[in-house]
Design an enzyme around this catalytic site. Structure first.
Site, PDB file in Angstrom:
ATOM      1  N   ARG A  25       0.850  -1.193   0.000  1.00 57.82           N
ATOM      2  CA  ARG A  25       0.000   0.000   0.000  1.00 57.82           C
ATOM      3  C   ARG A  25       0.888   1.247   0.000  1.00 57.82           C
ATOM      4  O   ARG A  25       2.028   1.203   0.448  1.00 57.82           O
ATOM      5  CB  ARG A  25      -0.884  -0.003   1.259  1.00 57.82           C
ATOM      6  N   HIS A  26       0.360   2.376  -0.495  1.00 53.25           N
ATOM      7  CA  HIS A  26       1.063   3.651  -0.379  1.00 53.25           C
ATOM      8  C   HIS A  26       0.880   4.165   1.049  1.00 53.25           C
ATOM      9  O   HIS A  26      -0.145   4.772   1.377  1.00 53.25           O
ATOM     10  CB  HIS A  26       0.506   4.673  -1.365  1.00 53.25           C
ATOM     11  N   VAL A  27       1.858   3.898   1.906  1.00 57.06           N
ATOM     12  CA  VAL A  27       1.780   4.311   3.313  1.00 57.06           C
ATOM     13  C   VAL A  27       3.077   5.002   3.707  1.00 57.06           C
ATOM     14  O   VAL A  27       4.159   4.468   3.482  1.00 57.06           O
ATOM     15  CB  VAL A  27       1.554   3.086   4.235  1.00 57.06           C
TER      16      VAL A  27
ATOM     17  N   TYR B 101       7.465   9.583   2.036  1.00 54.71           N
ATOM     18  CA  TYR B 101       7.058   8.209   2.325  1.00 54.71           C
ATOM     19  C   TYR B 101       8.031   7.527   3.288  1.00 54.71           C
ATOM     20  O   TYR B 101       7.633   6.707   4.115  1.00 54.71           O
ATOM     21  CB  TYR B 101       6.953   7.388   1.035  1.00 54.71           C
TER      22      TYR B 101
END
Length: 257
Positions: A15-17, A99
């Site tokens: 996931r984009h986390v 990120y």
């Protein structure tokens, strides 16, 4: 954190986390892995993908950007960069570092603090951060480091079925800006490039330590191009805007004259 820590193991969560420090809340830290790409390549792919999608379908991009007007959709990328449109200026182009930096508000501010925190997190919390330009080597390392998940991954990547699917995700109408625009963009992304070069060096060091025989093709262009480019780049105007997301592939922008 609670949701992830309650999932029955083993599992892979993608996931984009922005980086989460689980140990700060006395929760067992997951194994972090990631792959980044050349910052300008990422930016160009995102710019054109948001406007025109990829080969999977003409309506692909319209679903993502339903409110985009035609004058924005067909905005020349050189105009966007050289005339300092928000989409092509700081902090919109400060994308990769946050990120890895984490959840602190200062992670969204382009600067040394976020850069150094991102580097520290990589060294202390990531098993592997690879670069997309050497993807096959990344897959080989993942196979060595996490065989339970990645055994045979390179064979899968090279299989005809995967290649057929991968060819459909190329961004439509992507092209290279002028050298002048690239110079401005490179300077705006100087922190991103410092981080990218740090990750590339760490990745190469890991390959050397493990004794991995590289299967990736060497870069088509000398890094000296980038060093010279940085010296010729003018200082950009400051701009207050938030940033965005997305991806695709290659080293094509370096081909420009």
């Amino acid at each position: 954190m609670k949701n992830i820590s309650n999932i029955p193991q083993p599992f892979l969560y993608t996931r984009h986390v922005h980086f989460l420090n689980f140990t700060r809340f006395r929760i067992e830290q997951p194994v972090y892995i990631n792959i980044i790409r050349d910052p300008i390549n990422r930016f160009l792919s995102n710019y054109f993908f948001r406007r025109f999608g990829d080969w999977r379908g003409e309506q692909n991009h319209l679903i993502r950007t339903p409110g985009m007007k035609d004058d924005e959709r067909y905005l020349d990328i050189n105009v966007c960069i050289l005339e300092n449109y928000p989409e092509c200026s700081n902090p919109r182009v400060f994308y990769i570092i946050p990120y890895f930096c984490g959840q602190h508000p200062q992670c969204r501010e382009p600067g040394v603090w976020a850069l150094e925190r991102a580097k520290q997190n990589v060294q202390e919390n990531y098993l592997l951060v690879g670069i997309l330009e050497e993807l096959e080597d990344v897959l080989l390392l993942l196979e060595r480091l996490l065989p339970h998940y990645f055994t045979g991954v390179l064979s899968i990547y090279k299989s005809p079925d995967y290649k057929k699917m991968g060819n459909m995700t190329g961004t439509v109408r992507k092209h290279t800006p002028t050298l002048e625009a690239l110079q401005v963009l490179y300077h705006r992304m100087r922190y991103e490039y410092e981080f990218y070069n740090f990750i590339r060096d760490q990745f190469h060091l890991m390959k050397k330590k493990i004794g991995l025989k590289s299967v990736s093709q060497p870069p088509a262009h000398s890094p000296s191009f980038l060093r010279e480019l940085a010296l010729r780049t003018p200082e950009p105007l400051d701009e207050d805007e938030e940033f965005d997301t997305d991806l695709e592939d290659a080293n094509s922008w370096l081909v420009h004259p």
